[in-house]
Write an enzyme that holds these catalytic residues in place. Structure first.
Site, PDB file in Angstrom:
ATOM      1  N   ASP A   1       7.634   0.643 -10.137  1.00 46.59           N
ATOM      2  CA  ASP A   1       7.128   0.773  -8.772  1.00 46.59           C
ATOM      3  C   ASP A   1       8.093   0.089  -7.810  1.00 46.59           C
ATOM      4  O   ASP A   1       8.271  -1.126  -7.880  1.00 46.59           O
ATOM      5  CB  ASP A   1       5.741   0.117  -8.713  1.00 46.59           C
ATOM      6  CG  ASP A   1       5.080   0.204  -7.353  1.00 46.59           C
ATOM      7  OD1 ASP A   1       5.703   0.698  -6.404  1.00 46.59           O
ATOM      8  OD2 ASP A   1       3.908  -0.236  -7.253  1.00 46.59           O
TER       9      ASP A   1
ATOM     10  N   GLY B   1       9.743   0.648   1.338  1.00 40.64           N
ATOM     11  CA  GLY B   1      11.072   1.076   1.757  1.00 40.64           C
ATOM     12  C   GLY B   1      12.228   0.240   1.264  1.00 40.64           C
ATOM     13  O   GLY B   1      13.343   0.377   1.761  1.00 40.64           O
TER      14      GLY B   1
ATOM     15  N   ASP C   1      -2.468   0.998  -3.491  1.00 39.67           N
ATOM     16  CA  ASP C   1      -2.290  -0.441  -3.372  1.00 39.67           C
ATOM     17  C   ASP C   1      -3.505  -1.033  -2.673  1.00 39.67           C
ATOM     18  O   ASP C   1      -3.858  -0.615  -1.561  1.00 39.67           O
ATOM     19  CB  ASP C   1      -1.031  -0.766  -2.562  1.00 39.67           C
ATOM     20  CG  ASP C   1       0.244  -0.594  -3.368  1.00 39.67           C
ATOM     21  OD1 ASP C   1       0.191  -0.776  -4.608  1.00 39.67           O
ATOM     22  OD2 ASP C   1       1.286  -0.295  -2.779  1.00 39.67           O
TER      23      ASP C   1
END
Length: 202
Positions: free
Chosen positions: A174, A149, A25
Site C-alpha cells: 500500500d 500521493g 482507510d
C-alpha cells in the site's frame, strides 16, 4: 484517493475497471501524524457496499481502541479489517498479545483480521502471529502513514519477499503503487495491490 463527493460512483468505476477489493482507510486521527487523517466511519462501509458488486471491502483501521470497531464494521459489511500493528502497543510483546485478542474478536463477529506494518517497522515482529495462524493478510506500507500521493519506497520490497516465503495468503502492499511499481511489488511477492491516487487519477 477517490473523490469523496462521488464516493459510490468512484467505487463502481474501480470495480468495473477490474478491482477485486475496495480498500477503505478508517483512521480516528490519533495514530497518524497528518491532521487530515480523520477519515470515514463504519457507516461508510454500508454506504459503498451496494456499489461494490463482488469486490471485497477491506478496512485499514488505525484507532486507539481497534477492538471497539469490529462488531460495527462486521454489521456494515466489511470482509477484512486490517489493524495497524503499531497502534496495538508500545512493544512487540504487547502488540502480539493485543492482536491475539483482535483476531479472536474478529472471528467472533465474522470478519477476517489483517495486519498492516508501517514502513519503519521490522516485519519479523509479526512472525509469532503468522506461525499461530492468526491472520492470512499482511499489508506492507511502502510510504509513510497518513499522506496520499507519496513515492514508493523500495525498502518495503524485502518485507514482501519475506512474507511470501512465510506462505502468507494475501501479501498486500500500500502506497505509491502505479503501473511500474506494481510490477516491482508483484515480482517481490505482493499479490494484492492498494492504489489510490494512481487509480482514481486516471
Amino acid at each position: 484517493g477517490c473523490d469523496w463527493a462521488r464516493l459510490g460512483e468512484s467505487v463502481r468505476e474501480a470495480v468495473a475497471g477490474g478491482g477485486g477489493w475496495i480498500h477503505v482507510d478508517m483512521f480516528d486521527g490519533l495514530g497518524v501524524p497528518s491532521p487530515d487523517a480523520l477519515t470515514l466511519g463504519p457507516k461508510a462501509v454500508s454506504c459503498i457496499k451496494p456499489y461494490c458488486g463482488d469486490a471485497k471491502i477491506d478496512v485499514h483501521l488505525i484507532a486507539s481502541d481497534p477492538l471497539r470497531y469490529l462488531p460495527t464494521l462486521a454489521k456494515h459489511g466489511a470482509h477484512h479489517v486490517t489493524v495497524q500493528w503499531e497502534s496495538l502497543g508500545g512493544d512487540a510483546d504487547e502488540r502480539i498479545r493485543r492482536f491475539g485478542e483482535f483476531s479472536a474478536e474478529a472471528a467472533r463477529v465474522g470478519v477476517r483480521p489483517g495486519i498492516c506494518v508501517a514502513l519503519g517497522t521490522r516485519v519479523q515482529e509479526i512472525e509469532y502471529v503468522l506461525d499461530q495462524g492468526q491472520t492470512s493478510l499482511v499489508n506492507v506500507l511502502s510510504v509513510d502513514m497518513g499522506f496520499g500521493g507519496q513515492a514508493f519506497q523500495e525498502s518495503a520490497l524485502p518485507k514482501l519477499a519475506w512474507l511470501r516465503s512465510k506462505g502468507v495468503e494475501h501479501v498486500q502492499v500500500d502506497g505509491g503503487i502505479n503501473a511500474e511499481t506494481a510490477k516491482t511489488a508483484v515480482a517481490n511477492g505482493a499479490n494484492v495491490l492498494v492504489s489510490g491516487s494512481f487509480v482514481f487519477g486516471h
